[in-house]
Design a protein around this motif. Structure first.
Motif, PDB file in Angstrom:
ATOM      1  N   THR A  86      -5.336  28.469  51.321  1.00 50.16           N
ATOM      2  CA  THR A  86      -4.617  29.502  52.051  1.00 50.16           C
ATOM      3  C   THR A  86      -3.156  29.086  52.070  1.00 50.16           C
ATOM      4  OG1 THR A  86      -6.591  29.827  53.393  1.00 50.16           O
ATOM      5  CG2 THR A  86      -4.558  30.767  54.233  1.00 50.16           C
ATOM      6  N   TYR A  87      -2.236  30.076  51.995  1.00 52.28           N
ATOM      7  CA  TYR A  87      -0.832  29.763  51.784  1.00 52.28           C
ATOM      8  C   TYR A  87       0.103  30.475  52.762  1.00 52.28           C
ATOM      9  CZ  TYR A  87      -2.332  27.431  47.588  1.00 52.28           C
ATOM     10  OH  TYR A  87      -2.944  26.563  46.735  1.00 52.28           O
ATOM     11  N   THR A  88       1.308  29.894  52.942  1.00 46.42           N
ATOM     12  CA  THR A  88       2.408  30.489  53.688  1.00 46.42           C
ATOM     13  C   THR A  88       3.569  30.654  52.729  1.00 46.42           C
ATOM     14  OG1 THR A  88       1.817  29.560  55.844  1.00 46.42           O
ATOM     15  CG2 THR A  88       4.136  30.052  55.499  1.00 46.42           C
ATOM     16  N   LEU A  89       4.213  31.830  52.761  1.00 47.02           N
ATOM     17  CA  LEU A  89       5.369  32.114  51.920  1.00 47.02           C
ATOM     18  C   LEU A  89       6.590  32.329  52.811  1.00 47.02           C
ATOM     19  CD1 LEU A  89       6.636  32.828  49.142  1.00 47.02           C
ATOM     20  CD2 LEU A  89       5.881  35.184  49.540  1.00 47.02           C
ATOM     21  N   LEU A  90       7.658  31.580  52.540  1.00 44.68           N
ATOM     22  CA  LEU A  90       8.921  31.739  53.257  1.00 44.68           C
ATOM     23  C   LEU A  90      10.010  32.139  52.278  1.00 44.68           C
ATOM     24  CD1 LEU A  90       9.166  28.478  55.437  1.00 44.68           C
ATOM     25  CD2 LEU A  90       8.281  30.706  56.116  1.00 44.68           C
ATOM     26  N   MET A  91      10.926  32.985  52.738  1.00 47.66           N
ATOM     27  CA  MET A  91      12.159  33.268  52.004  1.00 47.66           C
ATOM     28  C   MET A  91      13.298  32.966  52.969  1.00 47.66           C
ATOM     29  SD  MET A  91      13.448  36.886  50.463  1.00 47.66           S
ATOM     30  CE  MET A  91      15.126  37.128  49.904  1.00 47.66           C
ATOM     31  N   VAL A  92      14.158  32.007  52.601  1.00 46.42           N
ATOM     32  CA  VAL A  92      15.260  31.606  53.472  1.00 46.42           C
ATOM     33  C   VAL A  92      16.575  31.582  52.707  1.00 46.42           C
ATOM     34  CG1 VAL A  92      13.808  30.254  55.047  1.00 46.42           C
ATOM     35  CG2 VAL A  92      14.884  29.134  53.104  1.00 46.42           C
ATOM     36  N   ASP A  93      17.656  31.763  53.448  1.00 47.13           N
ATOM     37  CA  ASP A  93      19.013  31.668  52.926  1.00 47.13           C
ATOM     38  C   ASP A  93      19.672  30.485  53.617  1.00 47.13           C
ATOM     39  OD1 ASP A  93      21.722  31.828  52.376  1.00 47.13           O
ATOM     40  OD2 ASP A  93      21.933  33.931  52.945  1.00 47.13           O
ATOM     41  N   PRO A  94      19.832  29.344  52.928  1.00 47.67           N
ATOM     42  CA  PRO A  94      20.442  28.187  53.564  1.00 47.67           C
ATOM     43  C   PRO A  94      21.967  28.244  53.624  1.00 47.67           C
ATOM     44  CG  PRO A  94      19.721  27.626  51.366  1.00 47.67           C
ATOM     45  CD  PRO A  94      19.299  29.043  51.606  1.00 47.67           C
ATOM     46  N   ASP A  95      22.564  29.340  53.146  1.00 47.81           N
ATOM     47  CA  ASP A  95      24.022  29.435  53.079  1.00 47.81           C
ATOM     48  C   ASP A  95      24.619  30.484  54.012  1.00 47.81           C
ATOM     49  OD1 ASP A  95      24.149  27.469  51.023  1.00 47.81           O
ATOM     50  OD2 ASP A  95      23.489  28.983  49.591  1.00 47.81           O
ATOM     51  N   ALA A  96      23.872  30.960  54.990  1.00 46.73           N
ATOM     52  CA  ALA A  96      24.361  32.016  55.884  1.00 46.73           C
ATOM     53  C   ALA A  96      25.222  31.415  56.993  1.00 46.73           C
ATOM     54  CB  ALA A  96      23.184  32.778  56.493  1.00 46.73           C
ATOM     55  N   PRO A  97      26.293  32.051  57.371  1.00 43.46           N
ATOM     56  CA  PRO A  97      26.854  33.285  56.817  1.00 43.46           C
ATOM     57  C   PRO A  97      27.728  33.049  55.591  1.00 43.46           C
ATOM     58  CG  PRO A  97      28.171  32.622  58.678  1.00 43.46           C
ATOM     59  CD  PRO A  97      27.041  31.617  58.549  1.00 43.46           C
ATOM     60  N   SER A  98      28.101  31.778  55.336  1.00 45.24           N
ATOM     61  CA  SER A  98      28.966  31.456  54.206  1.00 45.24           C
ATOM     62  C   SER A  98      28.574  30.081  53.677  1.00 45.24           C
ATOM     63  CB  SER A  98      30.418  31.462  54.679  1.00 45.24           C
ATOM     64  OG  SER A  98      31.201  30.562  53.959  1.00 45.24           O
ATOM     65  N   PRO A  99      28.596  29.888  52.362  1.00 37.33           N
ATOM     66  CA  PRO A  99      28.248  28.564  51.830  1.00 37.33           C
ATOM     67  C   PRO A  99      29.157  27.451  52.352  1.00 37.33           C
ATOM     68  CG  PRO A  99      28.304  30.186  50.059  1.00 37.33           C
ATOM     69  CD  PRO A  99      28.838  30.864  51.292  1.00 37.33           C
ATOM     70  N   HIS A 100      30.391  27.792  52.724  1.00 37.97           N
ATOM     71  CA  HIS A 100      31.329  26.781  53.221  1.00 37.97           C
ATOM     72  C   HIS A 100      31.161  26.516  54.715  1.00 37.97           C
ATOM     73  CE1 HIS A 100      33.157  26.802  49.334  1.00 37.97           C
ATOM     74  NE2 HIS A 100      33.346  28.110  49.400  1.00 37.97           N
ATOM     75  N   SER A 101      30.464  27.411  55.390  1.00 35.09           N
ATOM     76  CA  SER A 101      30.223  27.253  56.822  1.00 35.09           C
ATOM     77  C   SER A 101      28.831  27.818  57.157  1.00 35.09           C
ATOM     78  CB  SER A 101      31.308  27.992  57.621  1.00 35.09           C
ATOM     79  OG  SER A 101      31.057  27.851  58.994  1.00 35.09           O
ATOM     80  N   PRO A 102      27.783  27.106  56.736  1.00 31.53           N
ATOM     81  CA  PRO A 102      26.416  27.639  56.904  1.00 31.53           C
ATOM     82  C   PRO A 102      25.842  27.394  58.296  1.00 31.53           C
ATOM     83  CG  PRO A 102      26.330  25.569  55.729  1.00 31.53           C
ATOM     84  CD  PRO A 102      27.789  25.861  55.977  1.00 31.53           C
ATOM     85  N   LYS A 103      26.489  27.960  59.314  1.00 35.34           N
ATOM     86  CA  LYS A 103      26.038  27.715  60.693  1.00 35.34           C
ATOM     87  C   LYS A 103      24.678  28.337  60.983  1.00 35.34           C
ATOM     88  CE  LYS A 103      28.632  31.513  62.762  1.00 35.34           C
ATOM     89  NZ  LYS A 103      29.667  31.888  63.696  1.00 35.34           N
ATOM     90  N   HIS A 104      24.238  29.282  60.148  1.00 36.45           N
ATOM     91  CA  HIS A 104      22.897  29.866  60.299  1.00 36.45           C
ATOM     92  C   HIS A 104      21.977  29.398  59.171  1.00 36.45           C
ATOM     93  CE1 HIS A 104      24.351  32.295  63.538  1.00 36.45           C
ATOM     94  NE2 HIS A 104      25.192  32.964  62.765  1.00 36.45           N
TER      95      HIS A 104
END
Length: 193
Positions: A86-104
């Protein structure tokens, strides 16, 4: 030995790297290391499962560029799994809101849990799909498939950016998932840039 790749443009133009140590480092781990997702987000990707994600009608390949104008719902193609489970699928953005300031960092775009074998539609959608909408710069969109050791119960975050309080590693540890069994990444960029 391939030349080092330093820019997103170079990564997007190169074919996936093949590990010189196939018994020690998976090809996906090498690709994720090229975009810094290893070690920033996960320690490694085991490649013990295969899966396909389609962006519109195009299969997602490691390092491809998705333009914001192309934002259509992702169609999950057939999920081919080498081992039962059984599996879990995640989609994440490690660069939010900006790649230079990824506070999210690890902005959660999608979470499907308790996927039986290869039947993603029968999994439980814990967080509905949200298309990539990068405000500034190129963002890495990570698709991570984790093998579960049993049924998982998840309390979805109240906000998508709240997933940063429990980043991918912590989420995997909390639910006893280990390293991802498979993964894909693509670059997303606002069409105006």
């Amino acid at each position: 030995m391939p030349k080092p790749v330093t820019s997103p443009e170079q990564i997007a133009q190169r074919p996936p790297e093949i590990s010189d140590y196939p018994d020690k480092i998976s090809d996906t781990t090498v690709a994720f290391a090229m975009c810094r997702a290893v070690p920033e987000i996960v320690d490694e990707v085991e490649d013990s499962a295969n899966f396909e994600i389609k962006y519109g009608t195009l299969p997602v390949e490691n390092g491809m560029l998705l333009q914001a104008a192309d934002n259509v719902l992702i169609e999950v193609g057939e999920v081919v799994i080498k081992t039962p489970g059984t599996y879990t699928l995640l989609m994440v953005d490690p660069d939010a809101p900006s790649p230079h300031s990824p506070k999210h960092r690890s902005w959660l775009h999608w979470m499907v849990i308790n996927i039986p074998q290869h039947d993603v539609p029968r999994g439980e959608v814990a967080v509905e799909y949200m298309p990539p909408e990068p405000a500034r710069g190129r963002h890495r969109m990570l698709f991570l498939l984790f093998k579960q050791n049993g049924r998982v119960t998840v309390r979805p975050p109240s906000k998508r950016q709240s997933f940063q309080a429990s980043p991918v590693r912590a989420f995997a540890q909390e639910h006893n998932l280990g390293n991802p069994a498979a993964g894909l990444f693509a670059w997303a960029q606002n069409e105006e840039e």
